[in-house]
Every structure is written in structure tokens, then in C-alpha cells.
Write a protein that holds these residues in place. Structure first.
Motif: not given
Length: 158
Positions: A120-139
Motif C-alpha cells: 500500500x502507498x500509505x496515503x490512500x491505503x494505510x494497510x493491506x493484508x491477506x486474511x484467512x477466510x475463517x479469521x477475517x479482521x474487525x471491523x
């Protein structure tokens, strides 16, 4: 790369533009089409992003379809711009007709595979990550949850 505008000021500008865009949609009743991507790595994890503006939460990469642009090309472009990842085997999954800021909106949701880590460029997108479908992040944003649930409910059906 030389940054002419400090990142905190860009974050403020993105937030102001987001609010203005929503108000224009509400007043005119019009919005441009959107394209988003359910991108999975080679292990089946899904790529999610957090924006520097808008509601707090994790979302699918995506954005607006430019005038005359093919929605699939827009989806691939947005994925590349937001995460630095290239889309492989990009396929249209579903077209959602919905309300966005009290305006009729069409969202094209694609599925693809990526074989690299997001940057991510840190400007528009501050974080980008992969997550397993059984453990999606909140919110997790409601529309993202809806799109992923619909995709999980229909994948494998043909």
C-alpha cells in the motif's frame, strides 16, 4: 520518490474529498459505477485494505470505473493502484445494484488470484493484508461482509 504534500495533509484531503463526493451523490442522485476485487493469494487467503478516509474498517480493494472504461480493467487498475498487486485469472463474480449515498449505484465484483505481497502507498491505503477466510479482521465493512458472504455461498456452483 519526492513527496510534495506531507502524508498527514493528504489524509485530510482524502477525507474532505470523500465527504464532498458523498454529498454530491446525495444531491444529484447519481454516482459512477464501481469495481471491487476479491483477491486471493496462492493459499486462499483474501486481500483486504484499510483506507485513510471513509468509515473505519477493512474493505475489498476497488474504486470507481472511469467513463468508457471496462469494469474488469477498472478492477485490475484499482487493485494495482491500491496494493501494487497484479490480478491473474480475473473473472466477474457478481453485479450488485444498490444505494450509495442515496444514489443508485452499480458495483461489479470480480475475483482473481495474486502471487505477491501487497504494497500500500500509505496515503490512500494505510494497510493491506491477506486474511484467512475463517479469521477475517474487525471491523469489517458491511458491504465487504455482504460481498464475501455472497461469494462464499456461490463459489463452486456452476
Amino acid at each position: 520518490m519526492l513527496r510534495l504534500i506531507p502524508r498527514p495533509l493528504l489524509h485530510v484531503a482524502y477525507k474532505a474529498a470523500y465527504r464532498l463526493r458523498n454529498e454530491v451523490r446525495r444531491i444529484t442522485g447519481r454516482t459512477k459505477d464501481g469495481a471491487s476485487v476479491i483477491a486471493q493469494d496462492l493459499e486462499g487467503q483474501v486481500l483486504l485494505v484499510r483506507h485513510s478516509y471513509g468509515p473505519e474498517g477493512w474493505a475489498l480493494p476497488g474504486g470507481g470505473v472511469k467513463r468508457g472504461e471496462d469494469p474488469g480493467l477498472a478492477a485490475a487498475r484499482e487493485l494495482r493502484e491500491e496494493t501494487g498487486c497484479e490480478a491473474f485469472n480475473l473473472t466477474l463474480h457478481h453485479v450488485f445494484e444498490e444505494q450509495l449515498s442515496q444514489a443508485q449505484h452499480t458495483e461489479y465484483v470480480y475475483h482473481c488470484t495474486v502471487d505477491e505481497m501487497p504494497r500500500p502507498d500509505g496515503t490512500e491505503i494505510v494497510e493491506a493484508r491477506f486474511f484467512p477466510l475463517h479469521s477475517l479482521p474487525e471491523p469489517l465493512l458491511a458491504r465487504t461482509r455482504e460481498r464475501l458472504a455472497e461469494w462464499q455461498g456461490t463459489k463452486g456452483k456452476a
